[in-house]
Design a protein around this motif. Structure first.
Motif, short mmCIF file in Angstrom:
data_model
loop_
_atom_site.label_atom_id
_atom_site.label_comp_id
_atom_site.label_asym_id
_atom_site.label_seq_id
_atom_site.Cartn_x
_atom_site.Cartn_y
_atom_site.Cartn_z
N ASP A 48 0.74 -1.57 0.02
CA ASP A 48 -0.01 -0.54 0.00
C ASP A 48 1.20 1.68 -0.19
O ASP A 48 0.30 2.87 0.76
N GLY A 49 2.33 1.32 -0.48
CA GLY A 49 3.13 2.35 -0.29
C GLY A 49 3.64 2.17 0.88
O GLY A 49 4.46 3.63 0.70
N GLN A 50 3.70 2.01 2.29
CA GLN A 50 3.41 2.32 2.79
C GLN A 50 4.81 2.30 2.95
O GLN A 50 5.84 0.94 2.80
N ARG A 51 6.89 3.16 3.34
CA ARG A 51 7.67 2.31 3.90
C ARG A 51 8.26 2.42 5.47
O ARG A 51 7.76 2.95 6.12
N GLN A 52 9.08 1.76 5.03
CA GLN A 52 10.23 1.50 6.99
C GLN A 52 11.22 1.33 6.11
O GLN A 52 11.81 1.23 4.64
N MET A 53 12.51 2.44 6.91
CA MET A 53 13.61 1.60 6.68
C MET A 53 14.34 0.51 8.59
O MET A 53 14.52 0.89 9.46
N VAL A 54 14.97 -0.31 7.57
CA VAL A 54 15.72 -1.15 8.71
C VAL A 54 17.27 -0.57 8.47
O VAL A 54 18.08 -0.82 7.17
N ILE A 55 17.87 -0.47 9.75
CA ILE A 55 19.23 -0.54 10.20
C ILE A 55 20.32 -1.93 10.55
O ILE A 55 18.96 -1.85 11.58
#
Length: 64
Positions: A48-55
């Motif tokens: 659905d276009g949501q983004r997250q950052m994984v570090i």
């Protein structure tokens, strides 16, 4: 086979000048992040276009 991770805790961070993020001390200690460590960042996107950052931090390398 890929590992399955579970969330241990969350922390809020503020984005500073130049996009700088300060990782809270408790998290740095828990993950053994030290000055000059290199972190890898991956950006993921949901259908659905949501983004997250994984570090993450790579395994410690022997010093030369």
């Amino acid at each position: 086979m890929a590992g399955i991770y579970r969330s241990l805790y969350y922390a809020d961070v503020t984005v500073g000048s130049g996009g700088r993020l300060t990782i809270p001390q408790e998290i740095r200690e828990d993950l053994e992040i030290d000055d000059s460590n290199v972190l890898t960042i991956r950006v993921e996107e949901s259908p659905d276009g949501q983004r997250q950052m994984v570090i993450w931090r790579a395994s410690a390398q022997p010093e030369e």
